[in-house]
Write an enzyme that holds these catalytic residues in place. Structure first.
Site: not given
Ligand code: SAH
Length: 203
Positions: A54
Site C-alpha cells: 500500500s
Molecule cells: N499489507 C500488505 C499489503 C498486501 S496486499 C503490505 O504492506 O505489503 C494484500 C495481501 O492480502 C496479498 O498479499 C494477498 O495475497 C493477501 N490475501 C488476499 N486474500 C487473502 C485471504 N483470504 N487471507 C489472507 N491473505 C489474503
C-alpha cells in the site's frame, strides 16, 4: 515521505507513535529491487504474485484508525510484503498476521525476523476465518478487500475493539471502521480506497 505525504495539511497523520514507526521502518527493504528507487514515493507498488504494498499514507492512516496502544494485540489479514506488519509491530504488544499466498508468507516472515521483530506471529491460510485460537483482539486490520465483512472477524473483536477493513468490488471500495461496544457494532465509512480482492477458499 513523512513531511509531504503524512504530515501535510490535507493528509494530517497526527499520532506520534505512528509517525515514529513510519520514520523507523525502512520501506525500501519491503519492495522488490527494481522498485527500490520508488520506495518512498506517494503510491502503492507491485510486490510479487500480483499483489501490492500500500501507499505509505494508507498504511499510516489505517494504523491510526485502529487507535493503537502499546498493550494491544492486533490481527492483520494480508501480510503481503510485511511492511504494514512491521509498522504495527513497532507500536503494539503483539501482531498476529495471516497471508494466503505461501511464498509471500515465507518471504515476509524471513524479512521481519531478519529485521529483529520478536512480537509477530505468522500464519499461512485464509484470513477471512480470523485466528480463533488467539482471539479476542483489540483491533483487526485487513489489507485485502472482501465484498462483505466476514462474520468471524466481527466475532473475534474484543469489547471496544476496532476492525478496519476495505470492502466492495474491484471498482468501488470503501474503507470501513467497525467498533465493538457493548455488543453493538458501530459502522463508519472512512474513505474510498483500492485494495486487491480478498481471496476466499470456501467459495
Ligand atoms: N499489507 C500488505 C499489503 C498486501 S496486499 C503490505 O504492506 O505489503 C494484500 C495481501 O492480502 C496479498 O498479499 C494477498 O495475497 C493477501 N490475501 C488476499 N486474500 C487473502 C485471504 N483470504 N487471507 C489472507 N491473505 C489474503
Amino acid at each position: 515521505m513523512i513531511q509531504e505525504q503524512l504530515l501535510s495539511e490535507n493528509r494530517g497523520i497526527s499520532y506520534p507513535d505512528v509517525i515514529a514507526a513510519m520514520r523507523h521502518v525502512p520501506r525500501d527493504v519491503f519492495v522488490p529491487e527494481i522498485y527500490r528507487a520508488a520506495a518512498f514515493t506517494d503510491r502503492p507498488l507491485p510486490i510479487s504474485h500480483g499483489q501490492t504494498i500500500s501507499q505509505p499514507f494508507i498504511v499510516a492512516y489505517m494504523t491510526e484508525a485502529i487507535n493503537p496502544k502499546s498493550t494491544d494485540r492486533v490481527l492483520e489479514i494480508g501480510t503481503g510484503s510485511g511492511y504494514q506488519t512491521a509498522i504495527l509491530a513497532e507500536i503494539v504488544k503483539e501482531v498476529f498476521t495471516i497471508e494466503m499466498v505461501p511464498a509471500l508468507a515465507k518471504q515476509a516472515s524471513t524479512l521481519l525476523n531478519k529485521l529483529g521483530f520478536t512480537n509477530i506471529h505468522y500464519r499461512q491460510g485464509d484470513g477471512s476465518l480470523g485466528w480463533p485460537e488467539a482471539a479476542p483482539f483489540d483491533a483487526i486490520l485487513v489489507t485485502c478487500a472482501p465484498t462483505n465483512i466476514p462474520t468471524p472477524l466481527l466475532e473475534q473483536l474484543d469489547q471496544h475493539g476496532k476492525l478496519v477493513i476495505p470492502t466492495g468490488t474491484d471498482n468501488s471500495q470503501q474503507l470501513k471502521r467497525i467498533t465493538h461496544t457493548d455488543d453493538v457494532f458501530h459502522h463508519e465509512t472512512l474513505l474510498p480506497v483500492r485494495f486487491v480482492p480478498m481471496k476466499n477458499l470456501r467459495r
